[in-house]
Design a protein around this motif. Structure first.
Motif, PDB file in Angstrom:
ATOM      1  N   TYR A  35       1.084  -1.057  -0.084  1.00 58.37           N
ATOM      2  CA  TYR A  35      -0.409   0.149  -0.114  1.00 58.37           C
ATOM      3  C   TYR A  35      -0.110   1.519  -0.108  1.00 58.37           C
ATOM      4  N   ASN A  36       0.532   2.104  -1.424  1.00 55.04           N
ATOM      5  CA  ASN A  36       0.907   3.197  -0.608  1.00 55.04           C
ATOM      6  C   ASN A  36       0.291   4.146  -0.505  1.00 55.04           C
ATOM      7  N   PRO A  37       0.400   5.240   0.928  1.00 55.82           N
ATOM      8  CA  PRO A  37      -1.016   5.678   1.240  1.00 55.82           C
ATOM      9  C   PRO A  37      -0.698   6.997   0.760  1.00 55.82           C
ATOM     10  N   LEU A  38       0.293   7.752   0.187  1.00 51.32           N
ATOM     11  CA  LEU A  38       0.630   9.160  -0.721  1.00 51.32           C
ATOM     12  C   LEU A  38      -0.099   9.278  -2.548  1.00 51.32           C
ATOM     13  N   CYS A  39      -0.108   7.900  -2.681  1.00 51.54           N
ATOM     14  CA  CYS A  39      -1.135   7.643  -3.475  1.00 51.54           C
ATOM     15  C   CYS A  39      -2.163   7.005  -3.971  1.00 51.54           C
ATOM     16  N   GLY A  40      -2.388   6.364  -2.666  1.00 52.79           N
ATOM     17  CA  GLY A  40      -4.078   4.978  -2.906  1.00 52.79           C
ATOM     18  C   GLY A  40      -3.201   4.355  -3.769  1.00 52.79           C
ATOM     19  N   ASP A  41      -2.011   4.202  -3.515  1.00 53.80           N
ATOM     20  CA  ASP A  41      -1.745   2.322  -4.676  1.00 53.80           C
ATOM     21  C   ASP A  41      -2.287   1.299  -3.919  1.00 53.80           C
ATOM     22  N   GLN A  42      -2.632   0.261  -4.213  1.00 55.98           N
ATOM     23  CA  GLN A  42      -3.272  -0.536  -3.823  1.00 55.98           C
ATOM     24  C   GLN A  42      -2.631  -1.720  -4.045  1.00 55.98           C
ATOM     25  N   ILE A  43      -2.028  -3.214  -3.694  1.00 56.99           N
ATOM     26  CA  ILE A  43      -1.784  -4.145  -4.646  1.00 56.99           C
ATOM     27  C   ILE A  43      -1.524  -5.579  -3.885  1.00 56.99           C
ATOM     28  N   THR A  44      -1.663  -6.496  -4.301  1.00 56.42           N
ATOM     29  CA  THR A  44      -1.745  -7.447  -4.320  1.00 56.42           C
ATOM     30  C   THR A  44      -0.407  -8.150  -5.531  1.00 56.42           C
ATOM     31  N   LEU A  45       0.301  -9.289  -4.975  1.00 58.39           N
ATOM     32  CA  LEU A  45       1.276 -10.135  -5.840  1.00 58.39           C
ATOM     33  C   LEU A  45       1.225 -10.833  -5.141  1.00 58.39           C
ATOM     34  N   TYR A  46       1.389 -12.146  -6.385  1.00 57.28           N
ATOM     35  CA  TYR A  46       1.106 -12.940  -6.303  1.00 57.28           C
ATOM     36  C   TYR A  46       2.679 -14.041  -7.155  1.00 57.28           C
ATOM     37  N   LEU A  47       3.047 -14.971  -6.159  1.00 60.06           N
ATOM     38  CA  LEU A  47       3.611 -15.968  -6.622  1.00 60.06           C
ATOM     39  C   LEU A  47       4.072 -17.369  -6.199  1.00 60.06           C
ATOM     40  N   LYS A  48       4.695 -17.836  -7.759  1.00 57.99           N
ATOM     41  CA  LYS A  48       4.794 -20.089  -7.780  1.00 57.99           C
ATOM     42  C   LYS A  48       5.933 -19.743  -7.665  1.00 57.99           C
ATOM     43  N   VAL A  49       6.108 -20.460  -6.619  1.00 55.65           N
ATOM     44  CA  VAL A  49       7.948 -20.578  -6.690  1.00 55.65           C
ATOM     45  C   VAL A  49       7.999 -22.242  -6.478  1.00 55.65           C
ATOM     46  N   GLU A  50       8.749 -22.779  -7.895  1.00 55.73           N
ATOM     47  CA  GLU A  50       9.349 -24.124  -7.863  1.00 55.73           C
ATOM     48  C   GLU A  50      10.869 -24.111  -7.567  1.00 55.73           C
ATOM     49  N   ASP A  51      11.315 -25.415  -7.173  1.00 53.33           N
ATOM     50  CA  ASP A  51      12.432 -25.134  -7.409  1.00 53.33           C
ATOM     51  C   ASP A  51      13.612 -24.168  -7.165  1.00 53.33           C
ATOM     52  N   ASP A  52      13.322 -22.842  -6.398  1.00 56.45           N
ATOM     53  CA  ASP A  52      13.566 -21.862  -6.663  1.00 56.45           C
ATOM     54  C   ASP A  52      13.660 -20.897  -7.896  1.00 56.45           C
ATOM     55  N   VAL A  53      12.484 -20.537  -8.517  1.00 60.40           N
ATOM     56  CA  VAL A  53      12.544 -20.220  -9.848  1.00 60.40           C
ATOM     57  C   VAL A  53      10.818 -19.843 -10.142  1.00 60.40           C
ATOM     58  N   ILE A  54      10.952 -19.050  -9.757  1.00 57.21           N
ATOM     59  CA  ILE A  54       9.384 -18.165 -10.115  1.00 57.21           C
ATOM     60  C   ILE A  54       8.843 -18.607 -11.420  1.00 57.21           C
ATOM     61  N   THR A  55       7.846 -19.584 -11.361  1.00 59.97           N
ATOM     62  CA  THR A  55       7.431 -19.951 -12.307  1.00 59.97           C
ATOM     63  C   THR A  55       5.940 -19.211 -12.950  1.00 59.97           C
ATOM     64  N   ASP A  56       5.882 -18.791 -12.005  1.00 58.03           N
ATOM     65  CA  ASP A  56       4.208 -17.403 -13.066  1.00 58.03           C
ATOM     66  C   ASP A  56       4.764 -16.301 -11.484  1.00 58.03           C
ATOM     67  N   VAL A  57       4.221 -16.039 -12.060  1.00 51.90           N
ATOM     68  CA  VAL A  57       3.603 -14.153 -11.170  1.00 51.90           C
ATOM     69  C   VAL A  57       2.730 -14.126 -11.796  1.00 51.90           C
TER      70      VAL A  57
END
Length: 149
Positions: A35-57
């Motif tokens: 959350y960035n209260p100055l600008c109102g930005d809100q985000i949820t970030l999702y990661l799928k990590v397999e064997d130390d590799v980001i397979t999806d984001v």
């Protein structure tokens, strides 16, 4: 130079209007909220990590054009990377945004270079880095919501 500026603007607008990987990632095994209260930005970030590799984001949220474009470019840049390489990219991006004199590997950052101009506007830096700090929290498995304050 004007053509280069126009290109940069086009890339930012394209990522804002058609953000890449803008969805909930149902099988994510890591996630974080920011959350960035100055600008109102809100985000949820999702990661799928397999064997130390980001397979999806993916990400969801609301925010200004810089925030959405930065999150979109983040997802494209880190997808398929190892966690170690993704952290290197994070460090390079952070330096690009916060230290205009930093020695940055622009090739590794790709289109992220277009966000370098944000460093001239201190209040907009928080918009550009929100997704990245949220990404870092997801990698580290932090449960607390991230804020730019």
């Amino acid at each position: 130079m004007s053509n280069l500026h126009d290109l940069y603007q086009d890339i930012l607008l394209e990522h804002n209007n058609r953000p890449r990987n803008f969805r909930k990632l149902e099988d994510a095994n890591r996630q974080a909220d920011g959350y960035n209260p100055l600008c109102g930005d809100q985000i949820t970030l999702y990661l799928k990590v397999e064997d130390d590799v980001i397979t999806d984001v993916a990400f969801q949220g609301v925010g200004c054009a810089i925030s959405r474009a930065s999150a979109s470019m983040l997802t494209q840049t880190v997808k398929g990377q190892t966690l170690a390489k993704a952290e290197e990219i994070f460090d390079g991006f952070h330096s690009l945004i916060t230290d205009p004199d930093a020695d940055v590997d622009y090739e590794a950052l790709g289109d992220l270079e277009v966000l370098s101009g944000v460093s001239a506007f201190p209040t907009r830096i928080k918009c550009a880095v929100l997704a990245w700090h949220t990404f870092n929290a997801a990698i580290e498995g932090k449960d607390d919501s991230i804020t730019t304050e």
